[in-house]
Design an enzyme around this catalytic site. Structure first.
Site, PDB file in Angstrom:
ATOM      1  N   LYS A   1      43.331  24.699  41.719  1.00  9.60           N
ATOM      2  CA  LYS A   1      43.234  25.652  40.577  1.00  9.60           C
ATOM      3  C   LYS A   1      42.782  24.951  39.229  1.00  9.60           C
ATOM      4  O   LYS A   1      43.136  23.883  39.093  1.00  9.60           O
ATOM      5  CB  LYS A   1      44.248  26.464  40.593  1.00  9.60           C
ATOM      6  CG  LYS A   1      43.963  27.838  39.730  1.00  9.60           C
ATOM      7  CD  LYS A   1      43.504  28.811  40.407  1.00  9.60           C
ATOM      8  CE  LYS A   1      43.234  30.316  39.958  1.00  9.60           C
ATOM      9  NZ  LYS A   1      43.046  31.292  40.793  1.00  9.60           N
TER      10      LYS A   1
HETATM   11  P1  NAD Z   1      39.795  39.036  33.482  1.00  6.12           P
HETATM   12  O1  NAD Z   1      40.060  38.312  32.535  1.00  6.12           O
HETATM   13  O2  NAD Z   1      38.446  39.595  33.707  1.00  6.12           O
HETATM   14  O3  NAD Z   1      40.571  40.514  33.254  1.00  6.12           O
HETATM   15  C1  NAD Z   1      42.019  40.511  32.631  1.00  6.12           C
HETATM   16  C2  NAD Z   1      42.115  41.718  31.893  1.00  6.12           C
HETATM   17  O4  NAD Z   1      43.632  41.761  31.872  1.00  6.12           O
HETATM   18  C3  NAD Z   1      41.505  41.918  30.642  1.00  6.12           C
HETATM   19  O5  NAD Z   1      40.867  43.124  30.471  1.00  6.12           O
HETATM   20  C4  NAD Z   1      42.716  41.545  29.618  1.00  6.12           C
HETATM   21  O6  NAD Z   1      42.334  42.440  28.385  1.00  6.12           O
HETATM   22  C5  NAD Z   1      43.603  42.262  30.270  1.00  6.12           C
HETATM   23  N1  NAD Z   1      45.070  41.804  29.657  1.00  6.12           N
HETATM   24  C6  NAD Z   1      45.407  40.588  29.499  1.00  6.12           C
HETATM   25  N2  NAD Z   1      46.477  40.463  28.965  1.00  6.12           N
HETATM   26  C7  NAD Z   1      47.085  41.649  29.215  1.00  6.12           C
HETATM   27  C8  NAD Z   1      48.489  42.153  28.903  1.00  6.12           C
HETATM   28  N3  NAD Z   1      49.323  41.434  28.419  1.00  6.12           N
HETATM   29  N4  NAD Z   1      48.555  43.348  29.275  1.00  6.12           N
HETATM   30  C9  NAD Z   1      47.515  44.233  29.988  1.00  6.12           C
HETATM   31  N5  NAD Z   1      46.262  43.889  30.135  1.00  6.12           N
HETATM   32  C10 NAD Z   1      46.052  42.500  29.857  1.00  6.12           C
HETATM   33  O7  NAD Z   1      40.604  38.320  34.727  1.00  6.12           O
HETATM   34  P2  NAD Z   1      40.191  38.654  36.081  1.00  6.12           P
HETATM   35  O8  NAD Z   1      39.433  37.777  36.760  1.00  6.12           O
HETATM   36  O9  NAD Z   1      40.372  40.311  36.582  1.00  6.12           O
HETATM   37  O10 NAD Z   1      41.816  38.327  36.543  1.00  6.12           O
HETATM   38  C11 NAD Z   1      42.824  39.035  36.597  1.00  6.12           C
HETATM   39  C12 NAD Z   1      44.031  38.537  37.462  1.00  6.12           C
HETATM   40  O11 NAD Z   1      43.370  38.535  38.930  1.00  6.12           O
HETATM   41  C13 NAD Z   1      44.558  37.202  37.440  1.00  6.12           C
HETATM   42  O12 NAD Z   1      45.910  37.088  37.736  1.00  6.12           O
HETATM   43  C14 NAD Z   1      43.839  36.207  38.292  1.00  6.12           C
HETATM   44  O13 NAD Z   1      44.320  35.074  38.745  1.00  6.12           O
HETATM   45  C15 NAD Z   1      43.582  37.309  39.518  1.00  6.12           C
HETATM   46  N6  NAD Z   1      42.326  37.002  40.338  1.00  6.12           N
HETATM   47  C16 NAD Z   1      41.062  36.892  39.998  1.00  6.12           C
HETATM   48  C17 NAD Z   1      40.048  36.689  40.832  1.00  6.12           C
HETATM   49  C18 NAD Z   1      38.667  36.782  40.430  1.00  6.12           C
HETATM   50  O14 NAD Z   1      37.862  36.912  41.399  1.00  6.12           O
HETATM   51  N7  NAD Z   1      38.340  37.149  39.409  1.00  6.12           N
HETATM   52  C19 NAD Z   1      40.266  36.493  42.319  1.00  6.12           C
HETATM   53  C20 NAD Z   1      41.603  36.342  42.654  1.00  6.12           C
HETATM   54  C21 NAD Z   1      42.850  36.626  41.652  1.00  6.12           C
END
Ligand code: NAD
Length: 476
Positions: free
Chosen positions: A107
């Site tokens: 990561k």
């Molecule tokens: P992203 O940046 O696209 O979205 C995150 C969202 O959460 C944003 O809309 C942001 O405004 C919101 N946010 C941030 N802080 C916040 C808070 N305190 N309260 C409420 N909302 C809040 O990120 P993502 O890619 O959707 O990732 C989200 C989670 O999913 C992370 O834990 C990431 O590790 C996990 N994840 C993502 C992927 C991927 O393919 N993108 C894959 C596996 C896991």
């Protein structure tokens, strides 16, 4: 109230790992070898921006190289630190093992608030970070393959791929150095939606197991279930919109950075997304009640809670007040180890992160294979498949004519049946199969073993068993 202190994210992952390992019979010492992170690299680099040099700190952690390349996203956020990156890298190892993606775990992260920079500045910073990692082989098609995570997406992955290509001009497999690229730049159809799509497939599979649904004190199907989602980013948005439009779920709560929206009659996910794009947050959205304290909405009554933002949001402080009988961890580590224990005792069923959000790495795996094979999925067989289907349709048409009014083909059968699968359909089919198979395995361990009390422990046991077999095959 418990007197225990809240563990850090990495400690939480380790505690959950230890909990599972205690139920296993591993050779002496192997447990420690699997648990620890092999290496974490810290890079500090300067970028000239707005007339001065700004120094940035980034990380790439390699948790386990029992299979190579190692795989894991790159996160851009202010909270990025070594503990977090190591926890996320460990989760990647177990996640890949659980869904049988042939990778070790890694990561990366860069401490930055992307919203503070213009696009051309972000490009400069991302390219420089990529350069620092690539020159140490921490981005490499056969050694270390990043992907998007919080704060990064297709745009950043395209810059990273291009940076690697510039540094390795004769590497024919250069495109496979990173996944999550745009479709027009070596990506694959369906990668952007993949993690959210995986959450949907995971829930569908859960609801195909009535005995598991009953364990959560629920009944019936996914249709009509009330859902609260935290984080309407890549993962949360896709999961929520698919559940709303394709499975009949009612999205009653949406929690974002600037508070939460709540409406027991349901909220239109698409229009909230457009509102956020236009206004920068959920505040002011007209068709739901806005609460400044987002955390309070996590505790609202609902059927399914989907934390899809960041880690540690369900912790020892609020776990007892969480009403949802089913939590699906779309984010990584949203439930701390302390909260996990409290919720298990309460009977809450948790579909764990290492499974729930594995859709992203699964489709990344497909993208990596596509890049290495230099051919789009379906290109060779699609028309041949259509031609064979045409033979069946022609025979059925003869029967249709012969039987007259007694029988006829359903109107859209021909069209649906004739069409050979395109890349998107193949990707979704591969993802669906992966999510079903992994769930069935977890559920089996959960039911067969009296000492396994939850899906998370089952997931860890399956993953650790696979990693340990891999190490043993290498003679360790
Ligand atoms: P992203 O940046 O696209 O979205 C995150 C969202 O959460 C944003 O809309 C942001 O405004 C919101 N946010 C941030 N802080 C916040 C808070 N305190 N309260 C409420 N909302 C809040 O990120 P993502 O890619 O959707 O990732 C989200 C989670 O999913 C992370 O834990 C990431 O590790 C996990 N994840 C993502 C992927 C991927 O393919 N993108 C894959 C596996 C896991």
């Amino acid at each position: 109230m418990s007197t225990k202190t809240e563990p850090s994210f990495r400690e939480s992952v380790d505690l959950m790992f230890n909990h599972a390992v205690a139920l296993m019979d591993l050779p002496p010492g192997l447990e420690e070898k699997i648990r620890v992170c092999n290496a974490t690299y810290t890079v500090r680099f300067g970028v000239r921006l707005r007339g001065k040099i700004e120094t940035f700190t980034g990380y790439r952690s390699v948790h386990s190289e029992h299979m190579e390349p190692v795989k894991g996203g790159i996160r851009f956020a202010m909270g990025v630190n070594q503990d977090e990156v190591e926890a996320l890298a460990a989760l990647m190892t177990y996640k890949c093992a659980l869904v049988e993606a042939p990778f070790g775990g890694s990561k990366g992260g860069l401490r930055i608030d992307p919203r503070q920079y213009e696009e051309h500045e972000m490009e400069q910073i991302t390219r420089r970070f990529a350069y620092e990692l690539a020159k140490r082989d921490l981005i490499h098609p056969s050694q270390n393959v990043p992907a998007p995570d919080m704060g990064t997406g297709e745009r950043e992955m395209a810059w990273i791929a291009d940076q690697y290509r510039r540094m390795n001009t004769t590497d024919i497999n250069a495109n496979a150095c990173v996944t999550g690229k745009p479709a027009h730049a070596g990506g694959i159809q369906g990668r952007v939606e993949a993690t959210g799509r995986g959450v949907q497939y995971a829930l569908r599979e859960f609801f195909r197991h009535p005995e598991d649904v009953a364990k959560a004190g629920m009944s019936g199907k996914l249709d009509g279930k009330r859902v609260i989602v935290q984080g309407l980013g890549n993962v949360g948005y896709h999961a929520a919109t698919f559940l709303q439009h394709e499975d009949g779920c009612r999205i009653t709560g949406i929690i974002e950075r600037d508070g939460a929206l709540f409406n027991p009659d349901g909220i239109d996910v698409e229009s909230v997304r457009s509102w956020i794009v236009k206004h920068g947050g959920v505040t002011g959205y007209p068709d739901a009640t806005h609460t400044a304290s987002g955390a309070a909405v996590l505790e609202e009554d609902c059927d399914i809670l989907i934390p899809a933002a960041l880690e540690g949001v369900i912790n020892m402080e609020n776990a007892n007040r969480i009403k949802a009988p089913l939590i699906i961890e779309a984010a990584n580590g949203p439930v701390t180890a302390g909260a996990d224990e409290i919720l298990r005792e309460k009977g809450t069923v948790i579909i764990p992160d290492m499974y729930a959000n594995a859709g992203g790495v699964t489709v990344s795996y497909f993208e990596w294979v596509k890049n290495l094979s230099h051919i789009r999925f379906g290109r060779m067989q699609r028309r041949q498949e259509e031609a064979r289907h045409q033979l069946v349709v022609d025979e059925l048409s003869r029967l249709d004519e012969y039987l007259g009014d007694a029988w006829s083909m359903t109107p859209d059968f021909k069209e649906k049946y004739l069409r050979g699968a395109d890349e998107l359909e193949l990707v979704r089919s591969g993802l669906d199969d992966t999510m079903r198979t992994a769930y069935q395995k977890m559920s089996q361990v959960w039911h067969e073993r009296d000492d396994v009390k939850d899906l998370r422990t089952a997931a860890y046991i399956i993953a650790i068993e696979r990693v340990s077999s891999s190490y043993r095959a290498k003679g360790l």
